[in-house]
Design a protein around this motif. Structure first.
Motif, PDB file in Angstrom:
ATOM      1  N   GLU A  76     102.962 -92.685  51.919  1.00 48.31           N
ATOM      2  CA  GLU A  76     102.714 -93.845  51.059  1.00 48.31           C
ATOM      3  C   GLU A  76     102.447 -93.398  49.621  1.00 48.31           C
ATOM      4  OE1 GLU A  76      98.930 -96.814  50.545  1.00 48.31           O
ATOM      5  OE2 GLU A  76      99.664 -96.528  52.592  1.00 48.31           O
ATOM      6  N   PHE A  77     101.627 -92.354  49.462  1.00 43.22           N
ATOM      7  CA  PHE A  77     101.295 -91.858  48.125  1.00 43.22           C
ATOM      8  C   PHE A  77     102.512 -91.216  47.457  1.00 43.22           C
ATOM      9  CE2 PHE A  77      96.661 -91.122  49.670  1.00 43.22           C
ATOM     10  CZ  PHE A  77      96.394 -92.482  49.554  1.00 43.22           C
ATOM     11  N   LEU A  78     103.321 -90.489  48.224  1.00 40.16           N
ATOM     12  CA  LEU A  78     104.536 -89.890  47.677  1.00 40.16           C
ATOM     13  C   LEU A  78     105.502 -90.978  47.208  1.00 40.16           C
ATOM     14  CD1 LEU A  78     105.052 -87.061  50.311  1.00 40.16           C
ATOM     15  CD2 LEU A  78     104.860 -86.663  47.852  1.00 40.16           C
ATOM     16  N   ASN A  79     105.651 -91.986  48.012  1.00 37.35           N
ATOM     17  CA  ASN A  79     106.585 -93.068  47.697  1.00 37.35           C
ATOM     18  C   ASN A  79     106.149 -93.827  46.442  1.00 37.35           C
ATOM     19  OD1 ASN A  79     108.982 -94.490  48.344  1.00 37.35           O
ATOM     20  ND2 ASN A  79     107.808 -96.130  49.305  1.00 37.35           N
ATOM     21  N   ALA A  80     104.832 -93.937  46.265  1.00 35.28           N
ATOM     22  CA  ALA A  80     104.295 -94.651  45.104  1.00 35.28           C
ATOM     23  C   ALA A  80     104.272 -93.778  43.851  1.00 35.28           C
ATOM     24  CB  ALA A  80     102.886 -95.143  45.409  1.00 35.28           C
ATOM     25  N   LEU A  83     101.432 -88.994  44.368  1.00 37.82           N
ATOM     26  CA  LEU A  83     101.421 -87.592  44.779  1.00 37.82           C
ATOM     27  C   LEU A  83     102.767 -86.973  44.414  1.00 37.82           C
ATOM     28  CD1 LEU A  83      99.916 -87.240  48.410  1.00 37.82           C
ATOM     29  CD2 LEU A  83      98.980 -86.300  46.291  1.00 37.82           C
ATOM     30  N   ASP A  84     102.726 -85.707  44.019  1.00 32.83           N
ATOM     31  CA  ASP A  84     103.954 -84.943  43.841  1.00 32.83           C
ATOM     32  C   ASP A  84     104.278 -84.129  45.086  1.00 32.83           C
ATOM     33  OD1 ASP A  84     104.240 -85.736  41.069  1.00 32.83           O
ATOM     34  OD2 ASP A  84     102.568 -84.377  40.640  1.00 32.83           O
ATOM     35  N   PHE A  85     103.226 -83.639  45.765  1.00 33.28           N
ATOM     36  CA  PHE A  85     103.365 -82.868  47.004  1.00 33.28           C
ATOM     37  C   PHE A  85     102.456 -83.489  48.060  1.00 33.28           C
ATOM     38  CE2 PHE A  85     104.272 -80.005  43.521  1.00 33.28           C
ATOM     39  CZ  PHE A  85     105.339 -79.226  43.967  1.00 33.28           C
ATOM     40  N   GLY A  86     102.984 -83.648  49.286  1.00 37.35           N
ATOM     41  CA  GLY A  86     102.185 -84.246  50.344  1.00 37.35           C
ATOM     42  C   GLY A  86     102.445 -83.622  51.698  1.00 37.35           C
ATOM     43  N   SER A  87     101.388 -83.517  52.508  1.00 42.47           N
ATOM     44  CA  SER A  87     101.452 -82.892  53.831  1.00 42.47           C
ATOM     45  C   SER A  87     101.715 -83.940  54.907  1.00 42.47           C
ATOM     46  CB  SER A  87     100.113 -82.212  54.157  1.00 42.47           C
ATOM     47  OG  SER A  87      99.616 -81.471  53.075  1.00 42.47           O
ATOM     48  N   THR A  88     102.725 -83.687  55.728  1.00 46.49           N
ATOM     49  CA  THR A  88     103.028 -84.605  56.828  1.00 46.49           C
ATOM     50  C   THR A  88     103.508 -83.814  58.030  1.00 46.49           C
ATOM     51  OG1 THR A  88     105.407 -84.923  56.402  1.00 46.49           O
ATOM     52  CG2 THR A  88     103.876 -86.311  55.151  1.00 46.49           C
ATOM     53  N   LEU A 215     105.282 -79.485  54.190  1.00 46.56           N
ATOM     54  CA  LEU A 215     104.942 -79.890  52.833  1.00 46.56           C
ATOM     55  C   LEU A 215     106.178 -80.526  52.206  1.00 46.56           C
ATOM     56  CD1 LEU A 215     102.625 -79.797  50.696  1.00 46.56           C
ATOM     57  CD2 LEU A 215     103.807 -77.809  49.725  1.00 46.56           C
ATOM     58  N   ASN A 216     105.986 -81.719  51.658  1.00 49.96           N
ATOM     59  CA  ASN A 216     107.077 -82.466  51.028  1.00 49.96           C
ATOM     60  C   ASN A 216     106.835 -82.592  49.534  1.00 49.96           C
ATOM     61  OD1 ASN A 216     108.326 -83.650  53.682  1.00 49.96           O
ATOM     62  ND2 ASN A 216     106.131 -84.082  53.809  1.00 49.96           N
ATOM     63  N   VAL A 217     107.916 -82.752  48.792  1.00 48.61           N
ATOM     64  CA  VAL A 217     107.838 -82.971  47.354  1.00 48.61           C
ATOM     65  C   VAL A 217     108.691 -84.184  47.000  1.00 48.61           C
ATOM     66  CG1 VAL A 217     109.799 -81.439  46.833  1.00 48.61           C
ATOM     67  CG2 VAL A 217     108.066 -81.848  45.074  1.00 48.61           C
ATOM     68  N   ARG A 218     108.270 -84.905  45.984  1.00 51.22           N
ATOM     69  CA  ARG A 218     109.107 -86.000  45.506  1.00 51.22           C
ATOM     70  C   ARG A 218     110.419 -85.435  44.961  1.00 51.22           C
ATOM     71  NH1 ARG A 218     108.031 -88.506  41.232  1.00 51.22           N
ATOM     72  NH2 ARG A 218     106.447 -87.119  40.355  1.00 51.22           N
ATOM     73  N   GLU A 219     111.529 -86.066  45.310  1.00 48.60           N
ATOM     74  CA  GLU A 219     112.841 -85.588  44.853  1.00 48.60           C
ATOM     75  C   GLU A 219     112.909 -85.495  43.332  1.00 48.60           C
ATOM     76  OE1 GLU A 219     115.908 -88.058  46.382  1.00 48.60           O
ATOM     77  OE2 GLU A 219     115.969 -87.076  48.332  1.00 48.60           O
ATOM     78  N   GLU A 220     112.359 -86.477  42.661  1.00 51.71           N
ATOM     79  CA  GLU A 220     112.420 -86.503  41.202  1.00 51.71           C
ATOM     80  C   GLU A 220     111.661 -85.307  40.614  1.00 51.71           C
ATOM     81  OE1 GLU A 220     111.611 -89.603  37.486  1.00 51.71           O
ATOM     82  OE2 GLU A 220     110.655 -89.947  39.435  1.00 51.71           O
TER      83      GLU A 220
END
Length: 323
Positions: A76-80, A83-88, A215-220
């Motif tokens: 949710e935070f990544l999509n908004a 967050l630039d990096f998020g753990s899932t 660990l994920n990062v926003r594509e942008e």
């Protein structure tokens, strides 16, 4: 007209090769926003030691830490864009990607067995089939939710055969112990705490159905700042290696953040958390793809979705772990 002339002049200079195009690249951000979570021990060590702060101090970039309570919140935070990096979990990231979340999975922080199906002490629930008609606490969009769906599917049941009670992970544990629900799709460390302190039982476990800690990062952000992403991963990797070699440090940080007793922390970190992986690749693709196909068969993912293509679009293994 003057603005147009200046723009034309700059373009002409770049085209002429007098100034490198990189000089007009995306400016560095003032801060990097990254999450920490109790299901990601490496993030907690990273935060405690201030390693990212030290890495980016010379750039004048500050680090903003945001706690996430589950994959659903990280996504949710990544999509908004908060967050630039998020753990899932890997499978949760896939579902997010399919639903339009613009993320890339770039790093493995753990291979966990962080979820199982849990019931309270004295319960007569002993197998998956016993969940039929029962109230089950679950956090939608997380690995425990996906684990529950796959478990039900394995005995020809669906969520329609139970009553899902949608709660965040800590509240799910509380509801189970209080008797508000008969079962819970649990997550460590709350699950370990329920076992040790309240006699809760893990009545169904399947380590292979736990997808990886990713660990994920926003594509942008990855597109605009590939060098910063590379540096973040290099620091993350140093923290992971330190965690593997210095269990006492990880345990100290974990206890300081959670206030949980030694036995609970040892159960999560020693028994159910493997930190010896880092590079994302084939094993993660296979695990996440298997989960995606199972979710499609269960009706969670629409039948017209190309799950393999979605996995390929999600995972980016090109970012190196050193700089």
């Amino acid at each position: 007209m003057a603005t147009l002339s200046r723009r034309f002049l700059l373009t002409s200079i770049v085209l002429a090769g007098l100034v490198p195009a990189a000089a007009f690249a995306q400016d560095k951000p003032k801060e990097i926003r990254i999450d920490w979570a109790t299901y990601n021990p490496v993030s907690m060590l990273l935060k405690d030691k201030g390693l990212l702060e030290k890495e980016f101090a010379k750039d004048g970039i500050t680090i903003r830490w945001v706690q996430t309570l589950g994959s659903n919140k990280a996504l949710e935070f990544l999509n908004a864009g908060s967050l630039d990096f998020g753990s899932t979990a890997g499978a949760a990231a896939l579902v997010g990607k399919i639903n339009g979340n613009p993320i890339k999975s770039i790093y493995v922080y753990s291979r966990p067995e962080w979820t199982a199906l849990v019931t309270a002490k004295g319960s007569n629930i002993a197998k998956i089939e016993d969940l039929k008609g029962k109230r089950v606490a679950v956090t939608r969009g997380t690995d425990p939710h996906i684990f529950l769906v796959r478990a039900l599917q394995s005995v020809n049941l669906t969520e329609k055969n139970i009553t899902p009670i949608l709660l965040q992970h800590p509240d799910g544990k509380t509801a189970l112990i209080r008797g508000d629900v008969q079962a819970w799709a649990g997550l460590d460390p709350m699950m370990a705490q329920a076992e040790i302190e309240d006699g809760a039982k893990l009545f169904y476990r399947n380590k292979d159905a736990n997808t990886w800690g990713i660990l994920n990062v926003r594509e942008e952000f990855l597109k605009d700042h590939p060098d910063l992403v590379k540096r973040v991963l290099a620091v993350y990797e140093n923290a992971r290696k330190h965690a593997v070699a210095n269990y006492g440090d990880v345990k100290r940080v974990f206890i300081a953040a959670t206030k949980l007793p030694d036995a609970v922390v040892d159960k999560q970190l020693k028994e159910r958390t493997e930190l010896t992986h880092s590079k994302i690749g084939a094993p993660q693709r296979e695990s996440i793809l298997a989960a995606g196909i199972a979710l499609q068969q269960a009706g969670v993912i629409k039948p017209n979705v190309d799950v393999k293509a979605a996995v390929d679009a999600l995972i980016d293994d090109r970012v190196p772990l050193t700089h």
